[in-house]
Design a protein around this motif. Structure first.
Motif, mmCIF file in Angstrom:
data_model
loop_
_atom_site.group_PDB
_atom_site.id
_atom_site.type_symbol
_atom_site.label_atom_id
_atom_site.label_comp_id
_atom_site.label_asym_id
_atom_site.label_seq_id
_atom_site.Cartn_x
_atom_site.Cartn_y
_atom_site.Cartn_z
ATOM 1 N N VAL A 82 0.640 -0.586 0.012
ATOM 2 C CA VAL A 82 0.186 0.084 -0.242
ATOM 3 C C VAL A 82 1.002 1.459 -0.171
ATOM 4 N N GLN A 83 0.854 2.214 -0.821
ATOM 5 C CA GLN A 83 1.060 3.268 -0.438
ATOM 6 C C GLN A 83 0.251 4.376 0.170
ATOM 7 N N TRP A 84 1.228 4.944 0.431
ATOM 8 C CA TRP A 84 1.467 5.927 2.398
ATOM 9 C C TRP A 84 1.248 7.506 1.185
ATOM 10 N N ASP A 85 1.020 8.825 1.441
ATOM 11 C CA ASP A 85 1.762 10.450 1.229
ATOM 12 C C ASP A 85 1.776 10.763 2.509
ATOM 13 N N VAL A 86 2.870 10.931 3.323
ATOM 14 C CA VAL A 86 3.147 11.203 4.128
ATOM 15 C C VAL A 86 3.385 12.419 4.338
ATOM 16 N N GLU A 87 3.410 14.014 4.906
ATOM 17 C CA GLU A 87 3.813 15.280 4.715
ATOM 18 C C GLU A 87 3.877 15.834 6.839
ATOM 19 N N LEU A 88 5.066 15.936 6.443
ATOM 20 C CA LEU A 88 5.857 16.607 8.003
ATOM 21 C C LEU A 88 6.649 18.158 7.735
ATOM 22 N N ASP A 89 6.096 18.403 8.920
ATOM 23 C CA ASP A 89 6.602 19.393 9.355
ATOM 24 C C ASP A 89 8.325 19.611 9.371
ATOM 25 N N ALA A 90 9.606 20.217 8.164
ATOM 26 C CA ALA A 90 10.220 20.146 8.402
ATOM 27 C C ALA A 90 11.007 20.483 9.254
ATOM 28 N N GLN A 94 7.181 16.854 12.657
ATOM 29 C CA GLN A 94 5.139 16.248 13.666
ATOM 30 C C GLN A 94 5.522 15.681 12.021
ATOM 31 N N ILE A 95 4.299 14.915 11.978
ATOM 32 C CA ILE A 95 3.164 14.498 10.587
ATOM 33 C C ILE A 95 2.563 15.659 10.763
ATOM 34 N N LEU A 96 1.790 16.165 9.571
ATOM 35 C CA LEU A 96 0.468 17.082 9.292
ATOM 36 C C LEU A 96 -0.557 16.400 8.050
ATOM 37 N N LYS A 97 0.037 15.552 7.866
ATOM 38 C CA LYS A 97 -0.798 14.858 6.848
ATOM 39 C C LYS A 97 -0.217 13.229 6.575
ATOM 40 N N ASP A 98 -1.674 12.508 6.758
ATOM 41 C CA ASP A 98 -1.095 10.706 6.430
ATOM 42 C C ASP A 98 -2.660 10.618 6.181
ATOM 43 N N HIS A 99 -1.483 10.140 4.406
ATOM 44 C CA HIS A 99 -2.901 9.406 4.239
ATOM 45 C C HIS A 99 -2.960 8.601 3.236
#
Length: 102
Positions: A82-90, A94-99
């Motif tokens: 399964v492919q996930w897109d994770v966005e973090l505050d660099a 901190q995880i900003l989005k995880d979908h």
């Protein structure tokens, strides 16, 4: 100026302003930010993303500046494929989005 032309110009300006709010940062700029301590190392950011999906592998990453913040985007693939897109505050990981990517 007629109403259609005015609406078109307003829409074009709004679109251009939206584009200007987010920009991709190249490798040289990203390394300078890391070396200056402005953002975390890529290893720490990848580890934070993988911690959200243990056993996943990082397939692609990107650093963007959005509205004055630095956002690290990681594309992961977990053990089930399964492919996930994770966005973090660099700056702090901190995880900003995880979908799940469809």
């Amino acid at each position: 100026m007629n109403t259609f032309t005015t609406l078109f110009l307003v829409a074009a300006l709004a679109f251009a302003a939206g584009i200007a709010q987010a920009r991709d940062l190249g490798p040289d700029e990203a390394l300078k930010l890391r070396d200056a301590g402005t953002i975390l190392s890529f290893e720490k950011l990848n580890a934070a993303a993988i911690a959200k999906h243990p056993g996943a592998t990082v397939e692609e990453t990107e650093l963007e500046q959005e509205y004055g913040s630095y956002v690290y985007q990681a594309e992961l693939r977990d053990a089930q494929g399964v492919q996930w897109d994770v966005e973090l505050d660099a700056t702090n990981g901190q995880i900003l989005k995880d979908h799940q990517d469809n």
